[in-house]
Design an enzyme around this catalytic site. Structure first.
Site, PDB file in Angstrom:
ATOM      1  N   TYR A  51       1.096  -1.292  10.075  1.00  0.00           N
ATOM      2  CA  TYR A  51       0.769  -1.900   8.785  1.00  0.00           C
ATOM      3  C   TYR A  51       1.911  -1.665   7.795  1.00  0.00           C
ATOM      4  O   TYR A  51       2.326  -2.559   7.058  1.00  0.00           O
ATOM      5  CB  TYR A  51      -0.528  -1.253   8.287  1.00  0.00           C
ATOM      6  CG  TYR A  51      -1.024  -1.734   6.967  1.00  0.00           C
ATOM      7  CD1 TYR A  51      -1.707  -2.940   6.853  1.00  0.00           C
ATOM      8  CD2 TYR A  51      -0.830  -0.971   5.807  1.00  0.00           C
ATOM      9  CE1 TYR A  51      -2.188  -3.366   5.625  1.00  0.00           C
ATOM     10  CE2 TYR A  51      -1.305  -1.399   4.581  1.00  0.00           C
ATOM     11  CZ  TYR A  51      -1.977  -2.597   4.495  1.00  0.00           C
ATOM     12  OH  TYR A  51      -2.447  -3.027   3.276  1.00  0.00           O
TER      13      TYR A  51
ATOM     14  N   SER B  59       0.848  -1.182   0.000  1.00  0.00           N
ATOM     15  CA  SER B  59       0.000   0.000   0.000  1.00  0.00           C
ATOM     16  C   SER B  59       0.889   1.239   0.000  1.00  0.00           C
ATOM     17  O   SER B  59       2.076   1.177   0.361  1.00  0.00           O
ATOM     18  CB  SER B  59      -0.865  -0.040   1.254  1.00  0.00           C
ATOM     19  OG  SER B  59      -0.869   1.186   1.912  1.00  0.00           O
ATOM     20  N   SER B  60       0.300   2.383  -0.366  1.00  0.00           N
ATOM     21  CA  SER B  60       1.093   3.608  -0.453  1.00  0.00           C
ATOM     22  C   SER B  60       1.531   4.112   0.926  1.00  0.00           C
ATOM     23  O   SER B  60       2.369   5.013   1.006  1.00  0.00           O
ATOM     24  CB  SER B  60       0.297   4.700  -1.176  1.00  0.00           C
ATOM     25  OG  SER B  60      -0.934   4.930  -0.528  1.00  0.00           O
ATOM     26  N   CYS B  61       1.011   3.514   2.008  1.00  0.00           N
ATOM     27  CA  CYS B  61       1.440   3.993   3.327  1.00  0.00           C
ATOM     28  C   CYS B  61       2.825   3.485   3.720  1.00  0.00           C
ATOM     29  O   CYS B  61       3.326   3.817   4.791  1.00  0.00           O
ATOM     30  CB  CYS B  61       0.418   3.650   4.399  1.00  0.00           C
ATOM     31  SG  CYS B  61       0.367   1.918   4.750  1.00  0.00           S
TER      32      CYS B  61
ATOM     33  N   HIS C 289     -12.112   2.966   5.639  1.00  0.00           N
ATOM     34  CA  HIS C 289     -11.368   4.089   5.093  1.00  0.00           C
ATOM     35  C   HIS C 289     -12.353   5.220   4.789  1.00  0.00           C
ATOM     36  O   HIS C 289     -13.569   5.065   4.894  1.00  0.00           O
ATOM     37  CB  HIS C 289     -10.612   3.663   3.825  1.00  0.00           C
ATOM     38  CG  HIS C 289      -9.379   2.896   4.127  1.00  0.00           C
ATOM     39  ND1 HIS C 289      -9.306   1.530   3.966  1.00  0.00           N
ATOM     40  CD2 HIS C 289      -8.169   3.282   4.602  1.00  0.00           C
ATOM     41  CE1 HIS C 289      -8.106   1.122   4.326  1.00  0.00           C
ATOM     42  NE2 HIS C 289      -7.397   2.158   4.717  1.00  0.00           N
TER      43      HIS C 289
ATOM     44  N   LYS D 164       4.257  -4.345   5.609  1.00  0.00           N
ATOM     45  CA  LYS D 164       4.275  -4.345   4.145  1.00  0.00           C
ATOM     46  C   LYS D 164       5.680  -4.124   3.584  1.00  0.00           C
ATOM     47  O   LYS D 164       6.051  -4.699   2.568  1.00  0.00           O
ATOM     48  CB  LYS D 164       3.299  -3.288   3.602  1.00  0.00           C
ATOM     49  CG  LYS D 164       1.839  -3.665   3.825  1.00  0.00           C
ATOM     50  CD  LYS D 164       1.496  -4.914   3.014  1.00  0.00           C
ATOM     51  CE  LYS D 164       0.089  -5.390   3.208  1.00  0.00           C
ATOM     52  NZ  LYS D 164      -0.197  -6.627   2.460  1.00  0.00           N
TER      53      LYS D 164
HETATM   54  P1  GDP Z   1      -5.344   7.039   5.677  1.00  0.00           P
HETATM   55  O1  GDP Z   1      -5.329   7.297   4.200  1.00  0.00           O
HETATM   56  O2  GDP Z   1      -4.451   5.925   6.108  1.00  0.00           O
HETATM   57  O3  GDP Z   1      -5.129   8.302   6.472  1.00  0.00           O
HETATM   58  O4  GDP Z   1      -6.789   6.458   6.061  1.00  0.00           O
HETATM   59  P2  GDP Z   1      -8.316   6.933   5.967  1.00  0.00           P
HETATM   60  O5  GDP Z   1      -8.874   6.614   4.627  1.00  0.00           O
HETATM   61  O6  GDP Z   1      -8.989   6.293   7.146  1.00  0.00           O
HETATM   62  O7  GDP Z   1      -8.342   8.506   6.214  1.00  0.00           O
HETATM   63  C1  GDP Z   1      -7.989   9.435   5.204  1.00  0.00           C
HETATM   64  C2  GDP Z   1      -8.306  10.853   5.650  1.00  0.00           C
HETATM   65  O8  GDP Z   1      -9.725  11.030   5.664  1.00  0.00           O
HETATM   66  C3  GDP Z   1      -7.837  11.211   7.062  1.00  0.00           C
HETATM   67  O9  GDP Z   1      -7.385  12.562   7.034  1.00  0.00           O
HETATM   68  C4  GDP Z   1      -9.113  11.113   7.898  1.00  0.00           C
HETATM   69  O10 GDP Z   1      -9.093  11.901   9.062  1.00  0.00           O
HETATM   70  C5  GDP Z   1     -10.130  11.647   6.880  1.00  0.00           C
HETATM   71  N1  GDP Z   1     -11.532  11.319   7.166  1.00  0.00           N
HETATM   72  C6  GDP Z   1     -12.560  12.207   7.141  1.00  0.00           C
HETATM   73  N2  GDP Z   1     -13.717  11.627   7.511  1.00  0.00           N
HETATM   74  C7  GDP Z   1     -13.419  10.316   7.732  1.00  0.00           C
HETATM   75  C8  GDP Z   1     -14.204   9.196   8.136  1.00  0.00           C
HETATM   76  O11 GDP Z   1     -15.404   9.306   8.368  1.00  0.00           O
HETATM   77  N3  GDP Z   1     -13.578   7.992   8.242  1.00  0.00           N
HETATM   78  C9  GDP Z   1     -12.239   7.871   7.972  1.00  0.00           C
HETATM   79  N4  GDP Z   1     -11.669   6.650   8.064  1.00  0.00           N
HETATM   80  N5  GDP Z   1     -11.447   8.918   7.621  1.00  0.00           N
HETATM   81  C10 GDP Z   1     -12.031  10.122   7.505  1.00  0.00           C
END
Ligand code: GDP
Length: 329
Positions: free
Chosen positions: A152, A123-125, A195, A156
């Site tokens: 994670y 993953s890109s993380c 996500h 990876k």
């Molecule tokens: P990341 O890409 O590993 O950071 O994972 P996420 O997809 O969970 O979060 C991406 C971004 O979306 C972060 O800045 C979160 O704070 C924001 N975000 C906004 N609303 C939400 C929500 O309802 N759920 C999640 N998971 N992230 C949210």
């Protein structure tokens, strides 16, 4: 699902033709694995089904027994413990330990039973939190990771290195791909572990149905993310399985990103929620930006075809169909 009938044929002759090959997709019940299995089947592969009684991929003996029996020609490792920013931060042992076990068991056993080709997914993380944008494959291990998903990411990174080690020590034709943030049918819509994109689809839908005045978005809304429909990603992964063989991992993405606030507005528009978008700044932002440099992939002759707007609309239709099925059941 997005209609892929218009997808062009691969630009080049494959170095690993898949037609007639027996391919096992580890994680074929998940969002990514099921999309890869659909794509492989469309190309004439025999997709080896999972063992009917559920296999615990964290157990080396179970993986070894199963693979010795199934004897695939190739494997796609799409099995992993995955989750959004909250889940990663809350269950660090699960994200580090389960992923190390799953990938080590599958890759090691594949080598021992002579599987000829393997594609490992990360993953890109895996990249440093403050990597230069867009992030090239060479940015790996050049700086500290984002704290919320380091568990994670470390697993990876170990997987990429294990694949490289099997190439170097045993000459195995195994490769790795690092997809960007994925979404699509089969996604996890649980607000505590999902996500952002499925979370926003669910929140906008529920706010619309309840005629709510607002929906809540976590964080400042300023982080930027790149989103790829899982069918687009599966097409790229199967393309790599056919066309790529080298030590370095390959980024898989769509080469454009969007801020979380813009994304929330786009999702709300597609779903038809017209209320306010409220930011909950007590929630973490995570990495400020992670746009992948996809030059290596496009240089091999592949490019993305599903737009974010079409992909969200298709995923929303799938979400509605599932909700209907659940209410009938
Ligand atoms: P990341 O890409 O590993 O950071 O994972 P996420 O997809 O969970 O979060 C991406 C971004 O979306 C972060 O800045 C979160 O704070 C924001 N975000 C906004 N609303 C939400 C929500 O309802 N759920 C999640 N998971 N992230 C949210």
């Amino acid at each position: 699902m997005v209609d892929q009938t218009e997808q062009a044929l691969p630009a080049r002759d494959p170095i690993y033709p898949l037609s007639g090959k027996r391919v096992w997709v580890a994680g074929q019940r998940g969002m990514v694995g099921s999309a890869v299995a659909r794509r492989l089947a469309a190309l004439g592969c025999v997709v080896v089904p999972d063992r009917p009684d559920r296999l615990d991929l964290r157990r080396q003996d179970e993986v070894a027994d199963w693979l010795s029996e199934a004897r695939p020609d190739a494997i796609v490792v799409a099995a992993a413990r995955v989750g959004g920013i909250l889940a990663n931060d809350t269950y660090p042992v699960d994200f580090l330990e389960d992923n190390l076990l799953i990938q080590t068991n599958i890759i090691g056993t594949a080598h021992r039973i002579g599987v000829e080709r393997l594609l490992f997914l990360g993953s890109s993380c895996i990249y440093p939190r403050l990597a230069d944008q867009p992030i090239s494959e060479d940015a790996l291990l050049t700086g500290p990771l984002e704290a919320t998903n380091q568990w994670y990411a470390v697993a990876k990174i170990a997987g990429i290195k294990l694949v490289q080690a099997y190439r170097r020590q045993y000459g195995r034709d195994y490769i790795s791909a690092m997809p960007t943030n994925l979404y699509g049918p089969g996604d996890n819509f649980d607000l505590n572990s999902s996500h952002v994109l499925p979370a926003l689809i669910r929140k906008a839908h529920e706010a619309k149905i309840a005629r709510a005045e607002s929906m809540t978005v976590w964080g400042s809304g300023t982080p930027r993310r790149e989103f790829m429909h899982v069918d687009d990603c599966a097409d790229a992964l199967v393309y790599l399985l056919q066309h790529y063989s080298d030590d370095d991992h390959v980024n898989v993405g769509v080469s454009s990103d969007i801020s979380i606030h813009e994304l929330a507005m786009l999702v709300a528009r597609i779903i038809g929620f017209r209320g306010e978008i409220v930011l909950d700044q007590t929630r973490p932002d995570g990495t400020p930006r992670k746009l992948l440099d996809t030059g290596r992939l496009t240089g091999l002759g592949w490019s993305s075809r599903i737009t974010l707007e079409d992909g969200i609309a298709a995923t929303y239709r799938w979400f509605l169909d599932q909700s209907e099925l659940r209410s009938i059941a």
